[in-house]
Design a protein around this motif. Structure first.
Motif, PDB file in Angstrom:
ATOM      1  N   ALA A 279       0.728  -1.183  -0.213  1.00  0.00           N
ATOM      2  CA  ALA A 279      -0.241   0.032  -0.095  1.00  0.00           C
ATOM      3  C   ALA A 279       0.867   1.404  -0.118  1.00  0.00           C
ATOM      4  O   ALA A 279       0.394   2.421  -0.137  1.00  0.00           O
ATOM      5  CB  ALA A 279      -1.018   0.071   1.252  1.00  0.00           C
ATOM      6  N   GLN A 280       2.167   1.183   0.331  1.00  0.00           N
ATOM      7  CA  GLN A 280       3.078   2.344   0.484  1.00  0.00           C
ATOM      8  C   GLN A 280       3.408   2.633  -1.003  1.00  0.00           C
ATOM      9  O   GLN A 280       4.069   4.003  -1.108  1.00  0.00           O
ATOM     10  CB  GLN A 280       4.213   2.166   1.489  1.00  0.00           C
ATOM     11  N   VAL A 281       3.240   2.190  -2.036  1.00  0.00           N
ATOM     12  CA  VAL A 281       3.927   2.405  -3.211  1.00  0.00           C
ATOM     13  C   VAL A 281       3.365   3.585  -3.839  1.00  0.00           C
ATOM     14  O   VAL A 281       4.201   4.602  -4.271  1.00  0.00           O
ATOM     15  CB  VAL A 281       3.842   1.267  -4.333  1.00  0.00           C
ATOM     16  N   PRO A 282       2.039   3.972  -3.776  1.00  0.00           N
ATOM     17  CA  PRO A 282       1.714   5.382  -4.348  1.00  0.00           C
ATOM     18  C   PRO A 282       2.371   6.316  -3.597  1.00  0.00           C
ATOM     19  O   PRO A 282       2.732   7.442  -4.249  1.00  0.00           O
ATOM     20  CB  PRO A 282       0.182   5.202  -4.231  1.00  0.00           C
ATOM     21  N   ALA A 283       2.531   6.307  -2.424  1.00  0.00           N
ATOM     22  CA  ALA A 283       3.238   7.371  -1.585  1.00  0.00           C
ATOM     23  C   ALA A 283       4.769   7.597  -1.967  1.00  0.00           C
ATOM     24  O   ALA A 283       5.217   8.646  -2.219  1.00  0.00           O
ATOM     25  CB  ALA A 283       3.184   7.148  -0.113  1.00  0.00           C
ATOM     26  N   THR A 284       5.286   6.389  -2.311  1.00  0.00           N
ATOM     27  CA  THR A 284       6.540   6.457  -2.454  1.00  0.00           C
ATOM     28  C   THR A 284       7.189   6.959  -4.042  1.00  0.00           C
ATOM     29  O   THR A 284       8.338   7.390  -4.396  1.00  0.00           O
ATOM     30  CB  THR A 284       7.621   5.269  -2.301  1.00  0.00           C
ATOM     31  N   THR A 285       6.030   6.813  -4.908  1.00  0.00           N
ATOM     32  CA  THR A 285       6.314   7.594  -6.120  1.00  0.00           C
ATOM     33  C   THR A 285       5.717   8.510  -6.761  1.00  0.00           C
ATOM     34  O   THR A 285       6.422   9.576  -6.638  1.00  0.00           O
ATOM     35  CB  THR A 285       5.704   6.245  -7.155  1.00  0.00           C
ATOM     36  N   PHE A 286       4.279   8.527  -6.405  1.00  0.00           N
ATOM     37  CA  PHE A 286       3.581   9.892  -6.697  1.00  0.00           C
ATOM     38  C   PHE A 286       3.579  10.811  -5.621  1.00  0.00           C
ATOM     39  O   PHE A 286       3.679  12.111  -5.705  1.00  0.00           O
ATOM     40  CB  PHE A 286       2.285   9.768  -7.424  1.00  0.00           C
ATOM     41  N   GLY A 287       2.922  10.274  -4.347  1.00  0.00           N
ATOM     42  CA  GLY A 287       3.025  11.147  -3.260  1.00  0.00           C
ATOM     43  C   GLY A 287       1.807  12.179  -3.331  1.00  0.00           C
ATOM     44  O   GLY A 287       2.022  13.138  -2.724  1.00  0.00           O
ATOM     45  N   ARG A 288       0.747  11.789  -4.122  1.00  0.00           N
ATOM     46  CA  ARG A 288      -0.408  12.538  -4.129  1.00  0.00           C
ATOM     47  C   ARG A 288      -1.694  11.669  -4.354  1.00  0.00           C
ATOM     48  O   ARG A 288      -1.487  10.493  -4.509  1.00  0.00           O
ATOM     49  CB  ARG A 288      -0.241  13.735  -5.294  1.00  0.00           C
ATOM     50  N   PRO A 289      -2.758  12.500  -4.178  1.00  0.00           N
ATOM     51  CA  PRO A 289      -4.026  11.740  -4.015  1.00  0.00           C
ATOM     52  C   PRO A 289      -4.124  11.026  -5.427  1.00  0.00           C
ATOM     53  O   PRO A 289      -3.821  11.361  -6.521  1.00  0.00           O
ATOM     54  CB  PRO A 289      -5.234  12.687  -3.833  1.00  0.00           C
ATOM     55  N   TRP A 290      -4.821   9.650  -5.516  1.00  0.00           N
ATOM     56  CA  TRP A 290      -4.954   9.009  -6.666  1.00  0.00           C
ATOM     57  C   TRP A 290      -6.184   8.295  -6.493  1.00  0.00           C
ATOM     58  O   TRP A 290      -6.821   7.995  -5.469  1.00  0.00           O
ATOM     59  CB  TRP A 290      -3.811   8.080  -6.790  1.00  0.00           C
ATOM     60  N   SER A 291      -6.794   7.824  -7.760  1.00  0.00           N
ATOM     61  CA  SER A 291      -7.979   6.963  -8.006  1.00  0.00           C
ATOM     62  C   SER A 291      -7.794   6.368  -9.263  1.00  0.00           C
ATOM     63  O   SER A 291      -7.147   6.460  -9.804  1.00  0.00           O
ATOM     64  CB  SER A 291      -9.099   8.024  -7.748  1.00  0.00           C
ATOM     65  N   GLY A 292      -8.927   5.473  -9.500  1.00  0.00           N
ATOM     66  CA  GLY A 292      -9.020   4.697 -10.743  1.00  0.00           C
ATOM     67  C   GLY A 292     -10.215   3.737 -10.937  1.00  0.00           C
ATOM     68  O   GLY A 292     -10.970   3.687  -9.974  1.00  0.00           O
ATOM     69  N   LEU A 293     -10.155   3.431 -12.028  1.00  0.00           N
ATOM     70  CA  LEU A 293     -11.473   2.428 -12.544  1.00  0.00           C
ATOM     71  C   LEU A 293     -10.847   1.009 -12.598  1.00  0.00           C
ATOM     72  O   LEU A 293      -9.777   0.687 -13.197  1.00  0.00           O
ATOM     73  CB  LEU A 293     -11.905   2.719 -13.818  1.00  0.00           C
ATOM     74  N   TYR A 294     -11.416   0.072 -11.842  1.00  0.00           N
ATOM     75  CA  TYR A 294     -10.965  -1.349 -11.293  1.00  0.00           C
ATOM     76  C   TYR A 294     -11.664  -2.008 -12.308  1.00  0.00           C
ATOM     77  O   TYR A 294     -12.969  -2.089 -11.771  1.00  0.00           O
ATOM     78  CB  TYR A 294     -10.813  -1.722  -9.876  1.00  0.00           C
ATOM     79  N   LEU A 295     -11.287  -2.810 -13.154  1.00  0.00           N
ATOM     80  CA  LEU A 295     -12.307  -3.791 -13.976  1.00  0.00           C
ATOM     81  C   LEU A 295     -12.370  -5.235 -13.488  1.00  0.00           C
ATOM     82  O   LEU A 295     -13.372  -5.899 -13.729  1.00  0.00           O
ATOM     83  CB  LEU A 295     -11.882  -3.599 -15.410  1.00  0.00           C
ATOM     84  N   ARG A 296     -11.299  -5.610 -13.068  1.00  0.00           N
ATOM     85  CA  ARG A 296     -11.171  -6.946 -12.808  1.00  0.00           C
ATOM     86  C   ARG A 296     -11.559  -7.416 -11.358  1.00  0.00           C
ATOM     87  O   ARG A 296     -10.563  -7.987 -10.795  1.00  0.00           O
ATOM     88  CB  ARG A 296     -10.099  -7.858 -13.618  1.00  0.00           C
ATOM     89  N   ASN A 297     -12.297  -7.239 -10.932  1.00  0.00           N
ATOM     90  CA  ASN A 297     -12.825  -7.665  -9.574  1.00  0.00           C
ATOM     91  C   ASN A 297     -13.657  -8.852  -9.152  1.00  0.00           C
ATOM     92  O   ASN A 297     -14.263  -8.724  -8.214  1.00  0.00           O
ATOM     93  CB  ASN A 297     -13.880  -6.067  -9.089  1.00  0.00           C
ATOM     94  N   HIS A 298     -13.687  -9.711 -10.205  1.00  0.00           N
ATOM     95  CA  HIS A 298     -14.661 -10.595 -10.243  1.00  0.00           C
ATOM     96  C   HIS A 298     -14.080 -11.940  -9.168  1.00  0.00           C
ATOM     97  O   HIS A 298     -14.965 -12.462  -8.845  1.00  0.00           O
ATOM     98  CB  HIS A 298     -14.980 -11.288 -11.460  1.00  0.00           C
ATOM     99  N   HIS A 299     -13.074 -11.652  -8.640  1.00  0.00           N
ATOM    100  CA  HIS A 299     -12.548 -12.943  -7.573  1.00  0.00           C
ATOM    101  C   HIS A 299     -13.069 -12.494  -6.251  1.00  0.00           C
ATOM    102  O   HIS A 299     -13.100 -13.362  -5.230  1.00  0.00           O
ATOM    103  CB  HIS A 299     -10.956 -12.441  -7.503  1.00  0.00           C
ATOM    104  N   HIS A 300     -14.042 -11.518  -6.136  1.00  0.00           N
ATOM    105  CA  HIS A 300     -14.810 -11.122  -4.952  1.00  0.00           C
ATOM    106  C   HIS A 300     -15.706 -11.837  -5.120  1.00  0.00           C
ATOM    107  O   HIS A 300     -16.678 -11.909  -4.166  1.00  0.00           O
ATOM    108  CB  HIS A 300     -14.908  -9.400  -4.972  1.00  0.00           C
ATOM    109  N   ALA A 301     -16.185 -12.471  -6.032  1.00  0.00           N
ATOM    110  CA  ALA A 301     -17.358 -13.283  -5.925  1.00  0.00           C
ATOM    111  C   ALA A 301     -17.282 -14.615  -5.222  1.00  0.00           C
ATOM    112  O   ALA A 301     -18.096 -15.390  -4.741  1.00  0.00           O
ATOM    113  CB  ALA A 301     -17.906 -13.593  -7.344  1.00  0.00           C
ATOM    114  N   GLU A 302     -15.849 -15.006  -5.028  1.00  0.00           N
ATOM    115  CA  GLU A 302     -15.592 -16.308  -4.409  1.00  0.00           C
ATOM    116  C   GLU A 302     -15.722 -16.308  -2.909  1.00  0.00           C
ATOM    117  O   GLU A 302     -15.660 -15.377  -2.371  1.00  0.00           O
ATOM    118  CB  GLU A 302     -13.869 -16.604  -4.771  1.00  0.00           C
TER     119      GLU A 302
END
Length: 437
Positions: free
Chosen positions: A148-171
């Motif tokens: 979880a620390q990767v965004p802070a160590t690279t961009f260091g600013r707020p981020w968001s996005g569209l997550y398409l492959r979320n179907h493993h949450h059906a298991e």
């Protein structure tokens, strides 16, 4: 209402009325095929609608600029060229793990770092500072990287996005499911800098929120409805070849889109002398098929070219259909849209496009597309890969009957209201508002 002109404006008040420069969004996608260019243009114009500037990082900045300006003009944004700045982002090498693009944690980390460096360069050139980093295909930045620390160590600013492959949450809960979460990189979304996750398939929001601790928003699978004033040459060719027969159409000839089943249905319809015409438009993804499947397709194409099969349009050498307007010109010739995908769990812009043009869809039952088709009665759903059921479903759709012989009564209007650009504008405007200094 003309569906071709629906949802082209938004009632949102631009946010550049606040003191100081407008907020700046960095839009980042390392891939450029299929739907990636379309989504990039869509998200750019929605952020522009919210009053923001956009720094775009992608493999084809010139194409992205042209697409965004065209889409912005269609949506009534006159100053788009002044508020966008597109820059080249190398896609990066494929993984040593199975030659996948998203196949190992080191490549994924490199992708974050490469994007951060490219953004630093773009900011230096434009003198715009990105207030939010947005990934229209977040999956590329998650795979096998549960840190979880990767965004802070690279961009260091707020981020968001569209997550398409979320179907493993059906298991159901299990050790295997937890390992899959790690492999998918879901833990990375626990970053303190994350400002929420978007999904197209809304069925698993509760599980994703519980695991990541982030708000999850169901995005519309919006589509551009611009259309050429007159039918394109390709659309005219299809109409001429159809000779008044009802048209069942598919654009984008991939295995997952059910191309093999469609071809089997076309052959059987020809044998039964049914007054139907089948269209296979766009690029043929030959490499996606096994050798025996390629041989089957080649045999069909040979019959078409020799005149032995006259109920099918299929050009294996066809190029990508250029613009959204040209795509829609061909799509609007269809009487049924083929959305009977196979081995595919998610949403589809083709289903939205069909609803925009009041075209019923033939879908696969059991996943997101089929569930939506059945819920809104905008077509019929069949078992995956079943040409016999597909043949019967086409008959019934043309008779406007469901599987129980009741009137189909499709509710296109409700579907359009759930999957339109105005909703996307609202969702992205809220993200912009959240980062205004």
């Amino acid at each position: 209402m003309d569906p071709r002109r629906a949802n082209t404006t938004s009632s949102l008040t631009p946010m550049n009325a606040h003191a100081g420069p407008p907020p700046t969004i960095a839009l980042i996608d390392p891939l450029w095929y299929g739907h990636h260019p379309m989504y990039f243009a869509q998200f750019t114009t929605s952020f522009l609608k919210a009053g923001a500037r956009v720094i775009g990082l992608c493999p084809e900045p010139a194409e992205a600029t042209a697409d965004a300006i065209t889409a912005a003009a269609f949506r009534g944004i006159p100053d788009a060229a002044e508020r966008i700045s597109m820059h080249h982002l190398p896609a990066g090498k494929r993984s040593w793990f199975g030659n996948r693009f998203e196949g190992d944690p080191w490549r994924t980390f490199q992708r974050w770092r490469r994007a951060a460096n490219a953004l630093d360069e773009a900011e230096a050139l434009t003198r715009w500072h990105a207030d939010l980093v947005y990934f229209p295909y977040l999956d590329s930045y998650l795979r096998f990287l549960p840190v979880a620390q990767v965004p802070a160590t690279t961009f260091g600013r707020p981020w968001s996005g569209l997550y398409l492959r979320n179907h493993h949450h059906a298991e159901p809960p299990s050790p295997k499911r937890q390992l899959r979460f790690l492999a998918k990189g879901d833990a990375l979304m626990r970053s303190d800098l994350c400002r929420g996750i978007g999904v197209l398939d809304e069925r698993f929001n509760g599980s994703l929120e519980a695991y990541t601790g982030q708000p999850v928003v169901s995005y519309p699978d919006a589509t551009n409805t611009e259309i050429t004033p007159e039918p394109t040459a390709l659309a005219r060719t299809v109409l001429a070849e159809a000779r008044g027969r009802k048209i069942i159409g598919l654009i984008g000839l991939e295995k997952r889109k059910g191309l093999l089943t469609l071809l089997k249905v076309a052959v059987e319809a020809d044998r039964l002398k049914l007054p139907w015409f089948f269209v296979c438009g766009g690029v043929f993804g030959r490499h996606l098929f096994q050798p025996d499947e390629q041989a089957f397709i080649d045999g069909i194409v040979a019959r078409v070219q020799s005149g032995g099969l006259d109920n099918l349009h299929f050009d294996p050498a066809a190029k990508r259909i250029g613009t959204d307007a040209e795509f829609n010109s061909l799509f609007s010739t269809f009487n049924i849209a083929w959305t009977a995908y196979e081995g595919f769990e998610g949403s589809s812009g083709a289903l939205t496009k069909a609803a925009e043009f009041n075209i019923p869809s033939l879908a696969t039952a059991g996943e997101c597309i089929g569930a939506r088709v059945e819920r809104h009665r905008i077509g019929l759903a069949i078992p995956e890969g079943d040409p016999t059921k597909a043949l019967e479903a086409i008959r019934r759709i043309f008779e406007a009957k469901d599987w129980d012989d009741r009137p189909l009564n499709p509710d296109y209007e409700t579907y359009r209201s759930e999957h339109n650009l105005a909703r996307l504008d609202t969702i992205l405007a809220a993200l912009v508002a959240g980062v205004i200094p």
